[in-house]
Design an enzyme around this catalytic site. Structure first.
Site, short mmCIF file in Angstrom:
data_model
loop_
_atom_site.label_atom_id
_atom_site.label_comp_id
_atom_site.label_asym_id
_atom_site.label_seq_id
_atom_site.Cartn_x
_atom_site.Cartn_y
_atom_site.Cartn_z
N ASP A 134 -8.27 -20.25 -17.47
CA ASP A 134 -8.84 -20.04 -16.22
C ASP A 134 -8.26 -20.67 -15.02
O ASP A 134 -8.61 -20.51 -13.97
CB ASP A 134 -10.39 -20.11 -16.27
CG ASP A 134 -11.35 -19.45 -17.27
OD1 ASP A 134 -10.61 -18.36 -17.61
OD2 ASP A 134 -12.17 -20.08 -18.04
N ARG A 172 0.52 0.46 -15.21
CA ARG A 172 1.04 1.24 -13.99
C ARG A 172 1.90 2.21 -14.71
O ARG A 172 1.87 3.22 -13.84
CB ARG A 172 1.90 -0.10 -13.36
CG ARG A 172 2.85 0.54 -12.40
CD ARG A 172 3.52 -0.28 -11.61
NE ARG A 172 2.97 -1.51 -10.87
CZ ARG A 172 2.48 -1.17 -9.74
NH1 ARG A 172 2.84 -0.01 -8.83
NH2 ARG A 172 1.89 -1.87 -8.92
N ARG A 210 -3.77 7.82 -10.78
CA ARG A 210 -4.84 7.01 -11.20
C ARG A 210 -4.94 5.74 -10.49
O ARG A 210 -3.92 5.23 -9.67
CB ARG A 210 -4.70 6.66 -12.68
CG ARG A 210 -5.60 7.78 -13.68
CD ARG A 210 -5.42 7.17 -15.10
NE ARG A 210 -5.67 8.50 -15.76
CZ ARG A 210 -5.25 8.53 -16.96
NH1 ARG A 210 -4.41 7.68 -17.59
NH2 ARG A 210 -5.46 9.74 -17.73
N MET A 238 -9.90 -12.38 -16.85
CA MET A 238 -10.75 -13.56 -16.84
C MET A 238 -10.53 -14.48 -15.56
O MET A 238 -9.83 -14.34 -14.88
CB MET A 238 -10.56 -14.26 -18.32
CG MET A 238 -11.03 -13.59 -19.46
SD MET A 238 -11.00 -14.43 -20.92
CE MET A 238 -11.95 -13.62 -21.81
N GLY A 239 -11.21 -15.73 -15.65
CA GLY A 239 -11.01 -16.68 -14.70
C GLY A 239 -12.22 -17.46 -14.76
O GLY A 239 -12.17 -18.69 -13.82
N ILE A 275 -7.87 -10.74 -25.36
CA ILE A 275 -6.55 -11.01 -25.57
C ILE A 275 -5.93 -11.90 -24.70
O ILE A 275 -4.85 -12.46 -25.13
CB ILE A 275 -5.67 -9.48 -25.66
CG1 ILE A 275 -5.87 -8.98 -24.19
CG2 ILE A 275 -6.14 -8.60 -26.73
CD1 ILE A 275 -4.71 -7.72 -23.89
P1 ATP Z 1 -14.24 -23.77 -20.87
O1 ATP Z 1 -13.73 -24.14 -19.46
O2 ATP Z 1 -13.52 -23.27 -21.52
O3 ATP Z 1 -15.70 -23.46 -20.59
P2 ATP Z 1 -15.35 -26.51 -21.22
O4 ATP Z 1 -15.19 -27.76 -21.48
O5 ATP Z 1 -16.01 -26.52 -19.66
O6 ATP Z 1 -14.55 -25.37 -21.17
P3 ATP Z 1 -18.39 -26.48 -21.99
O7 ATP Z 1 -19.06 -25.50 -22.83
O8 ATP Z 1 -18.86 -26.63 -20.45
O9 ATP Z 1 -16.76 -26.17 -21.97
O10 ATP Z 1 -18.45 -28.11 -22.36
C1 ATP Z 1 -17.73 -28.13 -23.72
C2 ATP Z 1 -18.69 -29.37 -24.39
O11 ATP Z 1 -18.51 -30.51 -23.67
C3 ATP Z 1 -20.15 -28.84 -24.44
O12 ATP Z 1 -20.35 -27.98 -25.63
C4 ATP Z 1 -20.70 -30.39 -24.64
O13 ATP Z 1 -20.42 -30.61 -25.97
C5 ATP Z 1 -19.81 -31.19 -23.71
N1 ATP Z 1 -20.22 -31.45 -22.40
C6 ATP Z 1 -20.45 -30.39 -21.67
N2 ATP Z 1 -21.20 -30.79 -20.33
C7 ATP Z 1 -21.48 -32.21 -20.93
C8 ATP Z 1 -22.09 -33.28 -20.19
N3 ATP Z 1 -22.61 -33.17 -18.83
N4 ATP Z 1 -22.00 -34.32 -20.72
C9 ATP Z 1 -21.70 -34.69 -21.99
N5 ATP Z 1 -20.95 -33.68 -22.68
C10 ATP Z 1 -21.23 -32.33 -22.03
#
Ligand code: ATP
Length: 320
Positions: free
Chosen positions: A128, A155, A163, A170-171, A252
């Site tokens: 993202d 395209r 069309r 995503m993002g 994908i």
């Molecule tokens: P993506 O960008 O792919 O969503 P991400 O790392 O931001 O990745 P999250 O689901 O937000 O994905 O966090 C991944 C894991 O990190 C969570 O399941 C949790 O175990 C841990 N985590 C998230 N927030 C916290 C927090 N505030 N304190 C401690 N651990 C955290």
């Protein structure tokens, strides 16, 4: 002195995570530091799901998408009790430092562990490109290639049928994937959290392109979570000269073999993570800023605004 480094992948998977695991493992081993792979993110820390990694264990993964170690979400990891249990498991295993490859949520977990005495370094792993403290994340370039390849195909067909292709990418509240795709594919319109969304304006612009500019086809790239693209496509068919078609690229975008750019980025970032841990530094995240690999405190990165893309939005407008 660091003797054993753990490495885990957490949050959504991204191409290039394997390249980062390989880099951390090879560089640590080459410095006489042992490496332990932790399966399924923070869940693996809690369940003691550890696997010692040799240089051979990370052979043949550089070109593979996904993550060899698996990824998971463990919401309970926000609780101090759970964090303490993880620290105990790591101490039992002799892990005295950790590399966390994931998004900003994963960074928060890494910061929490560092405060409990286990030095952690965060690497930005997500397609993202929504992590502050870096210009680019591991996986973004590969996802961009996937988007571009698919939009190029759309395209071909949309130009044969007058069309308007509305393509959702995503993002996760970040418009970079849409913006970079739109510029790369010569789209007519890009809609992201940064541009905002006004349905009437979009339809008006498409009417203008179809009638006044006499465009044969149009491509609209739109970030996920902005609107129902199927409903928008129907309105395009009813209210403009184009026949509207919606395509959601979906998961994908997360897969595929990482591009050389992602492989190199992941390898460089893995190197930096190990170097920091060997210097006894934790609580930092690695980024690439102006093509230089750098690191900053996780707390600072989380509080920073994301890199502005104003110049690229301006470029897009000037190219249409
Ligand atoms: P993506 O960008 O792919 O969503 P991400 O790392 O931001 O990745 P999250 O689901 O937000 O994905 O966090 C991944 C894991 O990190 C969570 O399941 C949790 O175990 C841990 N985590 C998230 N927030 C916290 C927090 N505030 N304190 C401690 N651990 C955290």
């Amino acid at each position: 002195m660091v003797r054993k480094i753990g490495v885990l992948t957490s949050g959504g998977d991204a191409p290039g995570m394997n390249a980062a695991i390989r880099s951390v493992t090879r560089i640590a081993l080459n410095n006489g530091v042992e490496v332990v792979g932790v399966h399924d993110g923070y869940r693996g820390l809690l369940e003691g799901n550890f696997e010692p990694l040799t240089r051979h264990d990370v052979s043949d993964i550089l070109d593979r998408g996904g993550t060899k170690l698996g990824s998971a979400r463990l919401p309970e990891f926000r609780e101090e009790e759970i964090q303490n249990a993880c620290v105990k498991n790591m101490q039992r295993e002799g892990i005295d430092a950790l590399v966390v490859i994931g998004g900003d949520g994963s960074y928060r977990g890494a910061l929490a562990l560092t405060k409990k005495g286990i030095n952690c370094i965060g690497l930005p792993g997500t397609i993202d490109n929504d992590i502050p403290g870096t210009d680019f994340t591991i996986g973004f370039d590969t996802a961009l290639h996937t988007c571009v390849e698919n939009v190029d195909k759309l395209r071909d067909t949309s130009s044969s049928h007058h069309r308007c292709s509305i393509v959702e990418v995503m993002g996760n509240h970040c418009g970079d994937l849409a913006l970079y795709t739109a510029i790369s594919c010569g789209a007519e319109m890009v809609i992201t959290p940064e541009t905002g969304y006004d349905e009437l304006e979009v339809l008006e612009q498409l009417r203008y392109l179809g009638a006044a500019v006499q465009k044969n086809h149009a491509i609209v790239i739109i970030s996920e979570k902005i609107c129902d693209v199927d409903a928008l496509a129907k309105k395009v068919s009813l209210q403009t000269n184009f026949s509207g078609r919606a395509t959601v690229l979906g998961h994908i975008q997360r897969g595929g073999s990482p591009t050389p750019t992602d492989r190199i980025l992941a390898s460089r970032m893995g190197e930096k993570a190990v170097d920091l841990l060997m210097e006894g530094i934790g609580g930092q995240c690695v980024g690439i800023i102006d093509n230089v690999i750098s690191a900053m405190p996780i707390q600072e990165a989380l509080e920073r605004p994301r890199q502005s893309r104003k110049h690229l939005y301006r470029l897009f407008d000037r190219l249409v």
